[in-house]
Write a protein that holds these residues in place. Sequence first.
Motif, PDB file in Angstrom:
ATOM      1  N   GLY A   1     -11.741  23.632  -2.288  1.00  0.00           N
ATOM      2  CA  GLY A   1     -11.806  22.586  -3.293  1.00  0.00           C
ATOM      3  C   GLY A   1     -11.291  21.267  -2.752  1.00  0.00           C
ATOM      4  O   GLY A   1     -11.175  21.067  -1.534  1.00  0.00           O
ATOM      5  N   HIS A   2     -10.951  20.364  -3.658  1.00  0.00           N
ATOM      6  CA  HIS A   2     -10.467  19.044  -3.290  1.00  0.00           C
ATOM      7  C   HIS A   2      -9.160  18.758  -4.026  1.00  0.00           C
ATOM      8  O   HIS A   2      -8.826  19.402  -5.016  1.00  0.00           O
ATOM      9  N   GLY A   3      -8.431  17.766  -3.530  1.00  0.00           N
ATOM     10  CA  GLY A   3      -7.188  17.383  -4.175  1.00  0.00           C
ATOM     11  C   GLY A   3      -6.180  18.508  -4.147  1.00  0.00           C
ATOM     12  O   GLY A   3      -5.909  19.101  -3.099  1.00  0.00           O
TER      13      GLY A   3
ATOM     14  N   TYR B   1       2.011  15.689  -8.018  1.00  0.00           N
ATOM     15  CA  TYR B   1       2.902  16.848  -8.169  1.00  0.00           C
ATOM     16  C   TYR B   1       3.618  16.871  -9.513  1.00  0.00           C
ATOM     17  O   TYR B   1       4.448  17.741  -9.751  1.00  0.00           O
ATOM     18  N   GLU B   2       3.287  15.923 -10.395  1.00  0.00           N
ATOM     19  CA  GLU B   2       3.936  15.865 -11.699  1.00  0.00           C
ATOM     20  C   GLU B   2       2.999  16.453 -12.762  1.00  0.00           C
ATOM     21  O   GLU B   2       1.946  15.894 -13.041  1.00  0.00           O
ATOM     22  N   PRO B   3       3.363  17.586 -13.380  1.00  0.00           N
ATOM     23  CA  PRO B   3       2.442  18.223 -14.328  1.00  0.00           C
ATOM     24  C   PRO B   3       2.461  17.611 -15.723  1.00  0.00           C
ATOM     25  O   PRO B   3       1.490  17.746 -16.471  1.00  0.00           O
TER      26      PRO B   3
ATOM     27  N   MET C   1       0.832  -1.203   0.000  1.00  0.00           N
ATOM     28  CA  MET C   1       0.000   0.000   0.000  1.00  0.00           C
ATOM     29  C   MET C   1       0.869   1.255   0.000  1.00  0.00           C
ATOM     30  O   MET C   1       0.562   2.233  -0.691  1.00  0.00           O
ATOM     31  N   ASN C   2       1.974   1.215   0.738  1.00  0.00           N
ATOM     32  CA  ASN C   2       2.840   2.390   0.793  1.00  0.00           C
ATOM     33  C   ASN C   2       3.467   2.692  -0.572  1.00  0.00           C
ATOM     34  O   ASN C   2       3.669   3.849  -0.933  1.00  0.00           O
ATOM     35  N   ARG C   3       3.766   1.617  -1.357  1.00  0.00           N
ATOM     36  CA  ARG C   3       4.335   1.838  -2.683  1.00  0.00           C
ATOM     37  C   ARG C   3       3.303   2.504  -3.598  1.00  0.00           C
ATOM     38  O   ARG C   3       3.636   3.422  -4.364  1.00  0.00           O
ATOM     39  N   PHE C   4       2.054   2.077  -3.523  1.00  0.00           N
ATOM     40  CA  PHE C   4       0.996   2.693  -4.311  1.00  0.00           C
ATOM     41  C   PHE C   4       0.787   4.139  -3.873  1.00  0.00           C
ATOM     42  O   PHE C   4       0.584   5.031  -4.701  1.00  0.00           O
ATOM     43  N   ALA C   5       0.859   4.357  -2.560  1.00  0.00           N
ATOM     44  CA  ALA C   5       0.703   5.718  -2.040  1.00  0.00           C
ATOM     45  C   ALA C   5       1.808   6.632  -2.558  1.00  0.00           C
ATOM     46  O   ALA C   5       1.564   7.800  -2.898  1.00  0.00           O
ATOM     47  N   GLU C   6       3.022   6.107  -2.642  1.00  0.00           N
ATOM     48  CA  GLU C   6       4.131   6.905  -3.166  1.00  0.00           C
ATOM     49  C   GLU C   6       3.890   7.276  -4.624  1.00  0.00           C
ATOM     50  O   GLU C   6       4.155   8.399  -5.055  1.00  0.00           O
ATOM     51  N   LEU C   7       3.339   6.328  -5.407  1.00  0.00           N
ATOM     52  CA  LEU C   7       3.016   6.625  -6.801  1.00  0.00           C
ATOM     53  C   LEU C   7       1.987   7.749  -6.887  1.00  0.00           C
ATOM     54  O   LEU C   7       2.153   8.708  -7.657  1.00  0.00           O
ATOM     55  N   LEU C   8       0.923   7.656  -6.103  1.00  0.00           N
ATOM     56  CA  LEU C   8      -0.111   8.693  -6.139  1.00  0.00           C
ATOM     57  C   LEU C   8       0.445  10.049  -5.741  1.00  0.00           C
ATOM     58  O   LEU C   8       0.102  11.082  -6.330  1.00  0.00           O
ATOM     59  N   ASP C   9       1.304  10.058  -4.736  1.00  0.00           N
ATOM     60  CA  ASP C   9       1.887  11.305  -4.264  1.00  0.00           C
ATOM     61  C   ASP C   9       2.733  11.954  -5.357  1.00  0.00           C
ATOM     62  O   ASP C   9       2.662  13.166  -5.587  1.00  0.00           O
ATOM     63  N   ARG C  10       3.505  11.147  -6.068  1.00  0.00           N
ATOM     64  CA  ARG C  10       4.350  11.685  -7.134  1.00  0.00           C
ATOM     65  C   ARG C  10       3.509  12.161  -8.319  1.00  0.00           C
ATOM     66  O   ARG C  10       3.812  13.177  -8.939  1.00  0.00           O
ATOM     67  N   LEU C  11       2.447  11.421  -8.626  1.00  0.00           N
ATOM     68  CA  LEU C  11       1.576  11.825  -9.729  1.00  0.00           C
ATOM     69  C   LEU C  11       0.896  13.159  -9.450  1.00  0.00           C
ATOM     70  O   LEU C  11       0.682  13.968 -10.357  1.00  0.00           O
TER      71      LEU C  11
ATOM     72  N   LEU D   1     -10.411   9.416  -5.196  1.00  0.00           N
ATOM     73  CA  LEU D   1      -9.055   9.314  -5.718  1.00  0.00           C
ATOM     74  C   LEU D   1      -8.916  10.191  -6.954  1.00  0.00           C
ATOM     75  O   LEU D   1      -9.272   9.800  -8.064  1.00  0.00           O
ATOM     76  N   ARG D   2      -8.390  11.391  -6.766  1.00  0.00           N
ATOM     77  CA  ARG D   2      -8.142  12.303  -7.883  1.00  0.00           C
ATOM     78  C   ARG D   2      -6.644  12.531  -7.957  1.00  0.00           C
ATOM     79  O   ARG D   2      -6.067  13.176  -7.092  1.00  0.00           O
ATOM     80  N   ILE D   3      -6.027  11.999  -9.005  1.00  0.00           N
ATOM     81  CA  ILE D   3      -4.564  11.989  -9.056  1.00  0.00           C
ATOM     82  C   ILE D   3      -4.011  12.746 -10.254  1.00  0.00           C
ATOM     83  O   ILE D   3      -2.813  12.717 -10.493  1.00  0.00           O
ATOM     84  N   GLY D   4      -4.861  13.396 -11.016  1.00  0.00           N
ATOM     85  CA  GLY D   4      -4.373  14.122 -12.175  1.00  0.00           C
ATOM     86  C   GLY D   4      -3.933  13.230 -13.313  1.00  0.00           C
ATOM     87  O   GLY D   4      -3.164  13.648 -14.178  1.00  0.00           O
TER      88      GLY D   4
END
Length: 551
Positions: free
Chosen positions: A422-424, A13-15, A1-11, A142-145
């Motif tokens: 807002g959200h996200g 902030y990645e434009p 779960m932590n690995r998936f969380a890291e992916l979401l966190d990076r996504l 789950l809104r990850i851009g």
Amino acid sequence: MNRFAELLDRLAYEPGRNAKLRLITDYFRATPDPDRGYALAAMTGALSFRNAKPALLRALIAERTDPQLFALSYDYVGDLSETIALMWPAEPGANHSPTLSEVVEAITQAGKAAMPGLIARHLDALDEVGRWAFLKLITGALRIGASARLAKSAVAALGTLAPDDIELAWHGLAPPYEGLFAWAEGRGPKPETGDPTPFRPVMLAHALEESDLAAISPETHAAEWKWDGIRVQAVGATVDGLPVLRLYSRTGEDIAAAFPDLVEALHFEGAVDGELLVRREGSIENFNALQQRLNRKSVTPKLVADYPAHIRAYDILADGEEDLRHLPFGERRRRLQEFVARVGSPRLDLSPIVAFASGEDLAAARADPAAGGAGADADAVEGLMLKRHDSPYVPGRPKGLWYKWKREPFRIDAVLMYAQRGHGKRSSFYSDYTFGVWSGDELVPVGKAYFGFTDEELKDIDRFVRNNTVNRFGPVREVVHGADAGLVVEVAFEGLARSTRHKSGVAMRFPRLARLRWDKPPREADRIETLRAMLDRAAATPEIETALPGD
């Protein structure tokens, strides 16, 4: 779960799209089954957890923190999951840190009584980012851009497949998609669902730019009306000797249960792409009539009789078991005409072609559909569709094949009254706005908007809200809005309806902020009489003025 969380966190902030694609592809390549399959399901909206409600999460955090402190923190942060993730008392090593598949399977199988303890144990075991991702996942926020299309493109990038290959095989597959990943990586055959009434990914259009119009001619393109309904795909088959009809939304959701009159009336084998509408007394109604049929848990005989559903077809994807999507549009149109005539149902007709000789003809038809050939159906038109004669039917939004040319929106000047966080990525900004117009000497709300402005304008509005707050109601702030003090905003909107639920008596459809009028005093904003006059000018019914945007 932590690995998936890291992916979401990076996504988050990645434009860049390509950088997002690389992140997701690398995650799929490094993560084993079934975790990567559940990650794909999460990113494409294929997961839902009915017992994980926000009220339950509020109760859990209330047991562990000062409720007043949580209320203040939530008001500042503006996002429930993020606030709980930050405030949850850390207990490192309290439990085994779960994998994504363990989380999904446990939450899916847990009953209502077991859910609080299960969620608490997972929150104890995860780090701060993991808690945030876990809460976003189970609440469906789950809104990850990153779009579902991008996630499917990342699967294709694992091998030699194209994103369209994944899209075409997608419908009917279920998480954790082990067969799909095996096919993408060249380790297995293409997954087959055996569904006799499959959904085909829809083809979408680009908005027509002024520079595109010069390349449009009767020799290269066909013109159709853009109807004011919702996009549907009607797929029929015979199963065990009985007719079956599926009605899919543009995202692949089967909505046939809400339209039993269509299911009973349409018997065919094939797949038709068209617009779901209401047709009464021989003419197409605008969206307000169709809205009476949407999102209904129960469908009464009176509702069916008062608002009879209808499909206006503009493309054919399959005739029997023959796939027609590879054919050029001109040939599909001929096949569609034959198909509709063969079905012979009053609930299915053909969307007419709009005759034109020049761009000026198209502009005139767009501005006045009634004079342009739409006749009595003109109030159900929201613009034009322009399609290349040689275009195949392909998933997604291919450039240069189909265009949509919507009618100009309505515009008014209104005054900002309330703002909400807002959200996200917008959770730190006041980005959801309620605005009003003058009724006598007071402002009455007429709509809400949360898009249409640039990032810089968002910062300016957020600063105005913070500096001009006169009252607070939880996450909502009331801002100054008097005759001589306040912020005027130009609002563009697609439609207007009478409403008994709103004090103003009207409700807007798809409003957005088109411009900030820092130069204009609130006393010069529009009045409710302006909106009522728009309603009075409606030709077909007194309920709605114009159309719903979309493909």
